[in-house]
Structure formats: structure tokens, C-alpha cells
Scaffold this active site. Structure first.
Site, PDB file in Angstrom:
ATOM      1  N   TYR A  49      22.612  41.312  69.030  1.00  0.00           N
ATOM      2  CA  TYR A  49      22.085  41.476  70.388  1.00  0.00           C
ATOM      3  C   TYR A  49      23.210  41.711  71.388  1.00  0.00           C
ATOM      4  CZ  TYR A  49      18.184  39.406  67.866  1.00  0.00           C
ATOM      5  OH  TYR A  49      17.213  39.150  66.923  1.00  0.00           O
ATOM      6  N   CYS A  96      28.482  44.558  90.062  1.00  0.00           N
ATOM      7  CA  CYS A  96      28.184  43.923  91.350  1.00  0.00           C
ATOM      8  C   CYS A  96      27.014  42.967  91.236  1.00  0.00           C
ATOM      9  CB  CYS A  96      27.913  44.987  92.404  1.00  0.00           C
ATOM     10  SG  CYS A  96      29.389  45.891  92.794  1.00  0.00           S
ATOM     11  N   ARG A 105      24.017  38.767  77.073  1.00  0.00           N
ATOM     12  CA  ARG A 105      23.506  37.443  76.725  1.00  0.00           C
ATOM     13  C   ARG A 105      23.934  36.319  77.681  1.00  0.00           C
ATOM     14  NH1 ARG A 105      24.206  34.961  72.601  1.00  0.00           N
ATOM     15  NH2 ARG A 105      22.052  34.412  72.177  1.00  0.00           N
TER      16      ARG A 105
HETATM   17  N1  LLP Z   1      11.228  38.535  63.462  1.00  0.00           N
HETATM   18  C1  LLP Z   1      10.610  38.736  64.631  1.00  0.00           C
HETATM   19  C2  LLP Z   1       9.190  39.031  64.653  1.00  0.00           C
HETATM   20  C3  LLP Z   1      11.335  38.656  65.832  1.00  0.00           C
HETATM   21  O1  LLP Z   1      10.719  38.870  66.987  1.00  0.00           O
HETATM   22  C4  LLP Z   1      12.720  38.371  65.790  1.00  0.00           C
HETATM   23  C5  LLP Z   1      13.517  38.297  67.030  1.00  0.00           C
HETATM   24  C6  LLP Z   1      13.312  38.178  64.537  1.00  0.00           C
HETATM   25  C7  LLP Z   1      12.536  38.263  63.380  1.00  0.00           C
HETATM   26  C8  LLP Z   1      14.784  37.896  64.365  1.00  0.00           C
HETATM   27  O2  LLP Z   1      15.210  36.747  64.999  1.00  0.00           O
HETATM   28  P1  LLP Z   1      16.721  36.258  64.741  1.00  0.00           P
HETATM   29  O3  LLP Z   1      16.852  35.925  63.276  1.00  0.00           O
HETATM   30  O4  LLP Z   1      17.620  37.352  65.137  1.00  0.00           O
HETATM   31  O5  LLP Z   1      16.886  35.071  65.607  1.00  0.00           O
HETATM   32  N2  LLP Z   1      17.940  38.916  72.541  1.00  0.00           N
HETATM   33  C9  LLP Z   1      17.840  37.541  72.105  1.00  0.00           C
HETATM   34  C10 LLP Z   1      17.106  37.384  70.785  1.00  0.00           C
HETATM   35  C11 LLP Z   1      15.697  37.939  70.813  1.00  0.00           C
HETATM   36  C12 LLP Z   1      15.044  37.873  69.460  1.00  0.00           C
HETATM   37  C13 LLP Z   1      13.714  38.523  69.456  1.00  0.00           C
HETATM   38  N3  LLP Z   1      13.040  38.476  68.204  1.00  0.00           N
HETATM   39  C14 LLP Z   1      19.250  36.940  72.041  1.00  0.00           C
HETATM   40  O6  LLP Z   1      20.213  37.649  72.305  1.00  0.00           O
HETATM   41  O7  LLP Z   1      19.409  35.768  71.741  1.00  0.00           O
END
Ligand code: LLP
Length: 441
Positions: free
Chosen positions: A393, A364, A327
Site C-alpha cells: 500500500y 502543502c 499511510r
Molecule cells: N482480502 C480482501 C477482501 C481485502 O479487502 C483485503 C484488503 C485483503 C484481502 C488483504 O488484506 P491485507 O492482508 O493486505 O491486510 N490501505 C490500507 C489497507 C487496506 C486493505 C483493504 N483490503 C493500509 O495501507 O493499511
């Protein structure tokens, strides 16, 4: 480990567990026993987060976005806490099934789904007809119909309004996701001729903070309006649809920075209910939190192996890198870091001067840093650092770049710690590959 003791010092079920709330001795023992880098995920805290979501949204369907953390131990805890599972791929669906979620608690969100995934999902739906497929393109509806699927469908709408902690995670306005808002009613009505349309859905983005609540409210209001149009159409010739729910997505943020206030979840819930209203009886509100369930339940432990003073900065080299926690490199994300000490002969961290440092991993890549110019209790070789709010994540985006085996993971369950994911070995890096000659043999 006696993490419970530390938890007892904070208020009951606080809205955020900071890295300073973890029991330093307990974490140091775990690192000593299992080596570093090491993820620690506290299932007791996962349960508390589920409980707070339930309390704030007592009437809503809560679907855990499993992409935040798909470890089996976490999935089991979330299932037992009564949440459903929202899955973004065949692999996630497979893991949710293995963790015991029945079809009626499974929601598969198809974004440009590979044929292999659709084949798998349609196969699962034959055995689990209560599963729901959320679809954001007419093409995907056609591909489901081509496979003989006529089951439960939810239409994903692009609400034209996005939010989130970084432009890369703002989905609401991105054309990739969902049916454009002005076509959503027509697409949903026509989908109902081929499928059992049970809901509509939108997701603004991930990591919505208190300052972005207006975008969330706007998205919810738009979905509410669309739902009312579908349920009781103004146009005389459109048949009313029998929707079960309006799913306003996930995205509830957590405070990564030490002085950042947590979301006022009950206030967010009130704002959500107000913005979506009025929905007729029998039509539920649904939410899909991922990060909120697991983020503050996890830390990444890493050991200092190199300290290098340079004319401009003091570089602290550690054994975790962007392969373990992507992240910061990918989004410039802030993660709190606490020095837990442990260097031979060194004073306890709270007896050392706060020193501005860059904490950098072994990869690296220049971007392989966890922080720059951050004041930490002067780190020394052998110290253990805890990188906080790493439960969402974190392991999930870990990879093997630079041929680095992925770290181990410990789960804490009812105060007891156990390894739930062994450290990968060198041989895990090569199990799927062979040379052309070997293949020909
Ligand atoms: N629903 C859908 C359709 C989504 O695409 C996502 C996240 C969620 C729910 C859940 O979102 P949350 O409550 O976790 O914010 N890798 C990134 C976050 C990508 C999230 C993608 N979709 C990070 O590390 O911040």
C-alpha cells in the site's frame, strides 16, 4: 546490489525484515543512480514471504490480495511462487491476467462493482470460465445474472466481527462489505440456484496484530459453522451445497515499529485451522494475504533537502511526501525511518547524536509528515532516509496531488537491481487532459 550480503547476516528467512537489515551502501547507490524519491522492492524477499506462508498453511489455497502491490514484477514473482491472485477491480484483474495468472488462479471480489467492471469481468469469464467472482450483495448477483453470467461464485459474508490497525481498514463489521451473517445461509442457497457456488468468504480487516487474534478466530469459527450448515443442512428441505473452499480473508499484520514482535505465523495457522474445523475432506481453507507478502520487501528512499530548527522541534524536509506514501497521513501509520547518511562532509550516521525530529514532505498539507518527535541520527541536508516496511500500500496508494509525478521503482531480483517503473514525468500529469477549445477543434 549486494543486498544478499545483508540478508546473510540475519537468520535464514526471518519472519520480518527490518529497515536496519537493508544494505545501506546498496540503497545509497540505487538512490544515486536513479534519484529520489525511489521505491525499492526486493522480489527475493517477496518469494521468502510466499514460502513462509506456504510452510505455515501447507494445505490452504493462498490468494495474494494484489491491491497491496500490483507492480508487474511483483505479480510475476508471486505467480511463480504458486499463489493465486485476489483482485478488487477490473483494472487489477487486467493486470493479473497480463502477469500470466490463468482463470483458475483468479478471484475477483466485487464490492459495489461499477457496471464497466462487471461487463469486463463477465467478458473475461467467457474466455476463462474457471475464474471466481466473490459477491457481497444480492444486487450484485442479480446484475451478474442480467449479464448472462452463471459461472463460479463465492458469497462474501459480513461476519459481524472486524479487526485491523485502524478503524478505516476494519471491514468485518462494516455494513458495506458482505451479506449480513444471519442472511448468509439463505442468500448462498438461493445463489446456488443461479450460479455455481464454490465457496464462502469473509475478511475481518487489514493489519491484524497478535493482540487481535481472538477476533480473527471468531470470524473463522463463524465461517466454519456456516460452511457446515451449507454442506450438511440441519433443515430437512435445504439441499446440501458442494463447496470447494472456505476463504477466511487476509489481514495478517506485520510489525512496523522496531520493537514490535512479528506475528507467529505457524501459531496463527494452527489457530485458524482449529477454529474452522471440522471441514469435510475436499473443502479447502483459503487465505488472502496482501500486506504480508510485500510489506517488508519494500523501502522508500527520500533525500533530505531542508533542515529547520524551530523553538519547538527540528523539522527535516524531504523530497517524498504523502503523495508517495499516504499511510502516515491517512491512518497515522508508523513507518520506521533510518538515516543512511550521505550529506557532504558529514560523519557517518552512527557517529551522530540521536535527535528528535519531524520528517515532513513537500506537500502543502499539515498532515504531510512521516513522523513527529522521532529520534534519528541527526539528519543533515543531503542525507538519504530509508522509510521502511513500505512495500504494501505504498506505491499502490501514490497519487499526483500537488501535480507531483509519481516516483520510480527498482526491483531486486536474485540480487540484481533493475528499474521496473520509470519515474513519471511532468508530461504524464497532463496526457489525459485538454481544454474545451482543444476538444472542439
Ligand atoms: N482480502 C480482501 C477482501 C481485502 O479487502 C483485503 C484488503 C485483503 C484481502 C488483504 O488484506 P491485507 O492482508 O493486505 O491486510 N490501505 C490500507 C489497507 C487496506 C486493505 C483493504 N483490503 C493500509 O495501507 O493499511
Amino acid at each position: 546490489m549486494s543486498d544478499r550480503d545483508a540478508a546473510a547476516e540475519s537468520p535464514v528467512n526471518p519472519s520480518i525484515r527490518r529497515v536496519s537489515d537493508w544494505n545501506a551502501d546498496g540503497l545509497s547507490d540505487l538512490a544515486g543512480e536513479h534519484d529520489t524519491p525511489l521505491y525499492v522492492q526486493d522480489l527475493d524477499r517477496v518469494r521468502e514471504n510466499c514460502e513462509r506462508l506456504r510452510d505455515a498453511f501447507p494445505d490452504a489455497d493462498i490468494r495474494y490480495a494484489v491491491k497491496a502491490h500490483t507492480g508487474r514484477a511483483v505479480l510475476k514473482a508471486v505467480r511463480e511462487a504458486g499463489l493465486d491472485a485476489e483482485c478488487a477491480s477490473a483494472g487489477e484483474l487486467d493486470r493479473a491476467l497480463a502477469a500470466g495468472f490463468g482463470g483458475d488462479r483468479l478471484h475477483y471480489t466485487a464490492v459495489n462493482p461499477p457496471a464497466r467492471d462487471l461487463d469486463y469481468v463477465v467478458g473475461v469469464a467467457e474466455a476463462e470460465p474457471d475464474l471466481t467472482v466473490t459477491v457481497g450483495a444480492v444486487d450484485t448477483l442479480d446484475r451478474l445474472a442480467d449479464r448472462g453470467y452463471d459461472g463460479r461464485v463465492c458469497v462474501r459474508v459480513n461476519p459481524g466481527v472486524g479487526a485491523g490497525h485502524h478503524e478505516k481498514v476494519r471491514t468485518g463489521g462494516a455494513a458495506k462489505f458482505g451479506v449480513p451473517y444471519d442472511r448468509a445461509a439463505a442468500v448462498t442457497r438461493s445463489a446456488a440456484e443461479r450460479f455455481e457456488v464454490v465457496g464462502i468468504h469473509a475478511h475481518a480487516g487489514s493489519g491484524i496484530d497478535p493482540a487481535q487474534l481472538d477476533s480473527h478466530r471468531e470470524l473463522v469459527a463463524r465461517l466454519g459453522e456456516l460452511a457446515r450448515d451449507l454442506l450438511s443442512p440441519a433443515e430437512g428441505d435445504a439441499a446440501p451445497l458442494d463447496l470447494e473452499y472456505v476463504d477466511v480473508g487476509g489481514g495478517f499484520g506485520v510489525p512496523y515499529e522496531e520493537d514490535e514482535p512479528p506475528l507467529d505465523l505457524p501459531a496463527v495457522a494452527d489457530a485458524t485451522r482449529e477454529a474452522v474445523a471440522p471441514l469435510p475432506a475436499g473443502v479447502d481453507l483459503a487465505i488472502e494475504p496482501g500486506r504480508y507478502v510485500v510489506a517488508d520487501a519494500g523501502v522508500l528512499l527520500t533525500r533530505v533537502n531542508t533542515v529547520k530548527p524551530t523553538p519547538d522541534e527540528r523539522v527535516v524536509g524531504v523530497d517524498a511526501g504523502m503523495t508517495d506514501l499516504l499511510r502516515p497521513a491517512m491512518y497515522g501509520a508508523y513507518h520506521p525511518i533510518r538515516n543512511l547518511g550521505g550529506a557532504d562532509g558529514a560523519p557517518a550516521p552512527d557517529e551522530r547524536d540521536a535527535t528528535p525530529v519531524t520528517v515532513a514532505g513537500p506537500i502543502c498539507e499539515t498532515g504531510d509528515t512521516f513522523c513527529n518527535d522521532r529520534a534519528l541520527a541527526d539528519p543533515m541536508r543531503g542525507d538519504l532516509l530509508a522509510v521502511g516496511i513500505a512495500g504494501a500500500y505504498g506505491y499502490e496508494m501514490a497519487n499526483q496531488y500537488n501535480s507531483r509525478p509519481r516516483p520510480a521503482e527498482v526491483a531486486i531480483d536474485d540480487g540484481e537491481a533493475a528499474i521496473v517503473r520509470r519515474r513519471e514525468r511532468m508530461t504524464d500529469l497532463t496526457t489525459v487532459e485538454r481544454t474545451v477549445e482543444e476538444e472542439g477543434r
